[in-house]
Motif scaffolding. Sequence first.
Motif, PDB file in Angstrom:
ATOM      1  N   LEU A 199      -5.633   6.967   1.944  1.00 28.77           N
ATOM      2  CA  LEU A 199      -4.188   7.193   1.932  1.00 28.77           C
ATOM      3  C   LEU A 199      -3.793   8.159   0.815  1.00 28.77           C
ATOM      4  N   VAL A 200      -4.385   7.962  -0.362  1.00 26.15           N
ATOM      5  CA  VAL A 200      -4.073   8.834  -1.492  1.00 26.15           C
ATOM      6  C   VAL A 200      -4.498  10.267  -1.181  1.00 26.15           C
ATOM      7  N   GLN A 201      -5.691  10.435  -0.580  1.00 19.67           N
ATOM      8  CA  GLN A 201      -6.158  11.773  -0.224  1.00 19.67           C
ATOM      9  C   GLN A 201      -5.198  12.461   0.754  1.00 19.67           C
ATOM     10  N   VAL A 202      -4.817  11.729   1.803  1.00 14.91           N
ATOM     11  CA  VAL A 202      -3.935  12.304   2.813  1.00 14.91           C
ATOM     12  C   VAL A 202      -2.581  12.653   2.207  1.00 14.91           C
ATOM     13  N   ARG A 203      -2.026  11.704   1.458  1.00 13.98           N
ATOM     14  CA  ARG A 203      -0.718  11.946   0.835  1.00 13.98           C
ATOM     15  C   ARG A 203      -0.768  13.170  -0.084  1.00 13.98           C
ATOM     16  N   THR A 204      -1.827  13.299  -0.889  1.00 13.30           N
ATOM     17  CA  THR A 204      -1.940  14.411  -1.835  1.00 13.30           C
ATOM     18  C   THR A 204      -2.037  15.747  -1.117  1.00 13.30           C
ATOM     19  N   LEU A 205      -2.863  15.810  -0.070  1.00 13.49           N
ATOM     20  CA  LEU A 205      -3.008  17.057   0.669  1.00 13.49           C
ATOM     21  C   LEU A 205      -1.733  17.424   1.415  1.00 13.49           C
ATOM     22  N   ALA A 206      -1.078  16.414   2.003  1.00 12.95           N
ATOM     23  CA  ALA A 206       0.170  16.668   2.711  1.00 12.95           C
ATOM     24  C   ALA A 206       1.240  17.182   1.759  1.00 12.95           C
ATOM     25  N   ALA A 207       1.313  16.580   0.572  1.00 12.72           N
ATOM     26  CA  ALA A 207       2.301  17.012  -0.417  1.00 12.72           C
ATOM     27  C   ALA A 207       2.008  18.418  -0.912  1.00 12.72           C
ATOM     28  N   ALA A 208       0.731  18.824  -0.870  1.00 13.33           N
ATOM     29  CA  ALA A 208       0.342  20.158  -1.318  1.00 13.33           C
ATOM     30  C   ALA A 208       0.603  21.216  -0.264  1.00 13.33           C
ATOM     31  N   GLY A 209       1.024  20.784   0.938  1.00 16.61           N
ATOM     32  CA  GLY A 209       1.356  21.743   1.973  1.00 16.61           C
ATOM     33  C   GLY A 209       0.342  21.894   3.073  1.00 16.61           C
ATOM     34  N   VAL A 210      -0.730  21.097   3.050  1.00 15.90           N
ATOM     35  CA  VAL A 210      -1.713  21.173   4.124  1.00 15.90           C
ATOM     36  C   VAL A 210      -1.108  20.534   5.374  1.00 15.90           C
ATOM     37  N   PRO A 211      -1.086  21.226   6.495  1.00 11.01           N
ATOM     38  CA  PRO A 211      -0.544  20.629   7.725  1.00 11.01           C
ATOM     39  C   PRO A 211      -1.291  19.352   8.088  1.00 11.01           C
ATOM     40  N   LEU A 212      -0.549  18.357   8.558  1.00 10.33           N
ATOM     41  CA  LEU A 212      -1.175  17.074   8.896  1.00 10.33           C
ATOM     42  C   LEU A 212      -2.276  17.251   9.943  1.00 10.33           C
ATOM     43  N   GLY A 213      -2.079  18.197  10.848  1.00 15.59           N
ATOM     44  CA  GLY A 213      -3.069  18.407  11.892  1.00 15.59           C
ATOM     45  C   GLY A 213      -4.402  18.914  11.377  1.00 15.59           C
ATOM     46  N   GLU A 214      -4.430  19.411  10.130  1.00 15.90           N
ATOM     47  CA  GLU A 214      -5.672  19.946   9.564  1.00 15.90           C
ATOM     48  C   GLU A 214      -6.311  19.000   8.555  1.00 15.90           C
ATOM     49  N   ILE A 215      -5.584  17.984   8.134  1.00 11.46           N
ATOM     50  CA  ILE A 215      -6.081  17.136   7.047  1.00 11.46           C
ATOM     51  C   ILE A 215      -7.316  16.346   7.460  1.00 11.46           C
ATOM     52  N   GLY A 216      -7.333  15.822   8.681  1.00 14.75           N
ATOM     53  CA  GLY A 216      -8.467  15.015   9.114  1.00 14.75           C
ATOM     54  C   GLY A 216      -9.765  15.787   9.053  1.00 14.75           C
ATOM     55  N   ASP A 217      -9.776  16.983   9.654  1.00 13.77           N
ATOM     56  CA  ASP A 217     -10.981  17.809   9.627  1.00 13.77           C
ATOM     57  C   ASP A 217     -11.344  18.212   8.208  1.00 13.77           C
TER      58      ASP A 217
ATOM     59  N   GLY B 193       2.951   5.894  -2.747  1.00 14.95           N
ATOM     60  CA  GLY B 193       4.121   6.748  -2.911  1.00 14.95           C
ATOM     61  C   GLY B 193       4.669   7.318  -1.624  1.00 14.95           C
ATOM     62  N   VAL B 194       4.501   6.584  -0.528  1.00 19.33           N
ATOM     63  CA  VAL B 194       5.059   6.996   0.757  1.00 19.33           C
ATOM     64  C   VAL B 194       5.793   5.809   1.366  1.00 19.33           C
ATOM     65  N   THR B 195       6.354   6.016   2.536  1.00 22.29           N
ATOM     66  CA  THR B 195       7.047   4.923   3.218  1.00 22.29           C
ATOM     67  C   THR B 195       6.102   4.233   4.195  1.00 22.29           C
ATOM     68  N   ILE B 196       6.488   3.042   4.620  1.00 20.08           N
ATOM     69  CA  ILE B 196       5.704   2.334   5.632  1.00 20.08           C
ATOM     70  C   ILE B 196       5.639   3.167   6.903  1.00 20.08           C
ATOM     71  N   LYS B 197       6.746   3.815   7.257  1.00 19.89           N
ATOM     72  CA  LYS B 197       6.779   4.662   8.448  1.00 19.89           C
ATOM     73  C   LYS B 197       5.752   5.786   8.348  1.00 19.89           C
TER      74      LYS B 197
ATOM     75  N   ALA C  80       0.832  -1.200   0.000  1.00 19.20           N
ATOM     76  CA  ALA C  80       0.000   0.000   0.000  1.00 19.20           C
ATOM     77  C   ALA C  80       0.871   1.255   0.000  1.00 19.20           C
ATOM     78  N   ALA C  81       1.914   1.257   0.828  1.00 22.30           N
ATOM     79  CA  ALA C  81       2.809   2.410   0.890  1.00 22.30           C
ATOM     80  C   ALA C  81       3.477   2.657  -0.453  1.00 22.30           C
ATOM     81  N   ALA C  82       3.939   1.573  -1.088  1.00 23.13           N
ATOM     82  CA  ALA C  82       4.619   1.703  -2.374  1.00 23.13           C
ATOM     83  C   ALA C  82       3.684   2.230  -3.449  1.00 23.13           C
TER      84      ALA C  82
END
Length: 258
Positions: free
Chosen positions: A51-69, A15-19, A10-12
């Motif tokens: 996972l794809v949604q979170v990764r995309t938003l994080a890569a776009a600069g959205v802080p992780l703390g705001e992605i869930g909401d 496009g992210v790491t298992i960590k 899933a990570a591969a």
Amino acid sequence: MADGLTIGQAAAYVGVTIKTVRHYHRLGLVAEPERDGSGYRRYRSGELFRLVQVRTLAAAGVPLGEIGDLLDADPRTFAATLDDVHHQLTERIEDLIARRDRLHRLDHGDRALLPDRACAVLDGLAGLGFAPDYVAVQREALVLARALVPEIFHNFLTRLERALDDPESVELTKRAWDARSWEPDDPRIEELASALAGKLLADRTLLAMPAGLGNQSDAASRYALVNHHREDQSPSIARLNMLVEADLRAAGITVPHP
């Protein structure tokens, strides 16, 4: 495939790491899938989409703390938040471009400390045959003027630009630089000071002190640091500058006393 993907797969695919996937789980951004009969967690389409949604938003600069909401918000809030992120990213891009330009200027010597107009003056001095050590002193004086007395920097540059276009001024300036080797009591210094002062007085508007500068307690000291730069290394130049300033004061020009 029917049983889903392992965390490594899933990570591969995302496009992210298992960590990183595990970090998303700890933050509650992606729910951990159930374990199969072998004890492995299997990621199916629902978890992968999240996972794809979170990764995309994080890569776009959205802080992780705001992605869930953000992902759980209604469409209007989601769109407004993305607009805000777009604005923040634009500001970051502009800041990075400005930093890149400053680094570029550092690669080009004078342009790290001086505007292009001042660099053109220095290039003009070199083109007219002024010695490299004279150009270096003028470079230092320009840097000091810009930093210490920005109120006079424009006029300082204008005086230099006009002097470069006047062959007589160029020759007088070269003579003044040659005067470093003269004795301080050399009678030629008085003659040269009178000629230099006369050239400066030809355009009094460039000698006028900005309004309010004289009322600043440290103005004279700042001005002196620029106008008397390096003269401590040559007594004859110190006397030449003193005589020029005396002639200017006698003509009614305000010259701050250090």
